[in-house]
Design an enzyme around this catalytic site. Sequence first.
Site, PDB file in Angstrom:
ATOM      1  CE1 TYR A   1      42.886  44.082  39.792  1.00 59.30           C
ATOM      2  CE2 TYR A   1      42.108  43.131  41.857  1.00 59.30           C
ATOM      3  CZ  TYR A   1      43.042  43.178  40.835  1.00 59.30           C
ATOM      4  OH  TYR A   1      44.129  42.331  40.858  1.00 59.30           O
TER       5      TYR A   1
ATOM      6  CG  ASP B   1      34.137  40.889  41.622  1.00 66.01           C
ATOM      7  OD1 ASP B   1      34.158  40.258  42.696  1.00 66.01           O
ATOM      8  OD2 ASP B   1      35.165  41.342  41.069  1.00 66.01           O
TER       9      ASP B   1
ATOM     10  CE  LYS C   1      39.968  41.415  48.341  1.00 65.07           C
ATOM     11  NZ  LYS C   1      39.626  42.014  47.075  1.00 65.07           N
TER      12      LYS C   1
END
Length: 430
Positions: A146, A241, A269
């Site tokens: 994702y 990522d 995050k």
Amino acid sequence: MSFTYQRSSALFNEAKQYIPGGVNSPVRAFNAVGGDPVYVKSAKGAYLHTEDGHQIIDFIASWGPMILGHAFEPVTQAVVAAAKNGTSYGMPTELETKIAALAVSMAPNIDQIRMVNSGTEACMSAVRLARGFTGRDKIIKFAGCYHGHSDSFLIQAGSGAVTFGSPNSPGVTQGTARDTLLADYNNLGQVQEIFEQNKDQIACVIIEPIAGNMGCIVPQKGFLEGIRELCDQHGALFIFDEVMTGFRLAAGGAQETTGVSADIVTYGKVIGGGLPVGAFAARQEIMNHLAPLGPVYQAGTLSGNPLAMSAGLAMLDHLNKHPEVFESLKAKTEHLHKGLADVLSEKGIDHQINRYGSMISVHFTDTPVTDFASAAKGNNQWFKKFFHGLLERGIYLPPSAFESYFLNDALTYADLDKTIQASREVVRTW
Ligand SMILES: *Cc1c(COP(=O)(O)O)cnc(C)c1O
């Protein structure tokens, strides 16, 4: 003993009237596990305080950012102090330079970093930059990884494994899907085949260096190294990522723990300390292509926002000064792993537990989980029972079998033992 969540259910019913599905991000709606979501009133350390008056143990840490626990004092103080000075200017601040310099000093292979507002934005911008830098259109991504919800990433495998992707959400055009090529995680041969079939057309390969969005899946030996070589051979960029792994696995993220270097790295995050932040970073030669230096456009009214930068700076500063946090989290995750494995083995329940650093996931299947297809074989009925059984005992796991747990350093060994004991009770009747 059994926790109930009636007020949460009432709040959810009210929310559904005004918010699509009652939530502002789909996984929160509990579709994968059934039942109603739990509403949070406040949180401190490793605990969530729900609207039902319960204190429960948190294993998602806001999906990663709260690595030091909720309402971590230095971060809270930094945000409160910043708010008193005004919450946004649309003009540069010294804070932005401070967090950029710190991030660049912590992570390998990056000279400069650009702040954005989410992981989605970071990955979307990283791919645009890779395309602008290489002058090529196509990208390779992996099934089950994702990278946020921008169009290029909402692609699923087409008819054959090594083929064009097709949109997996209405609203994504066939044209966009044609430029995203899909491979299976841990299948280096497929990546090689795609490169050979698309000579001089691949701008970049984007990957979660340790996957966390199909449960936790660890790259097999040689997989990342092999992609690195293929990218170099074919003049493509390798994007890590690290929205999940960055500043969680180590100060230098997965680049440090795997020893493989990326050309562009995305963050999110942890870097925002719980405020909406994403970032992408690369060496100078690549970042020179980005506006205002170069032609690749990217911008943001609230990018580098002073509250967000204050939170992120306090978070990174603490992690930089206390690298033992990463070891402490790893040891706690190992302890949980061993405890859960014992519980499931005692009952003879088929399971795989994948773990890397402070990421861990339990899969109810007897075959190793190495990619999306093997993750999908997990028994979801068992997962639901496990999830709800723990929730009734005051323990909050990610509400989907395709998510990694995220440990936070405020968790004590007593919390972990309580979780292991609760799991034992849950599976007792199976
Ligand atoms: C969470 C996540 C994203 C998306 O970040 P948002 O801030 O939710 O947009 C991208 N990539 C990975 C690996 C993630 O875990």
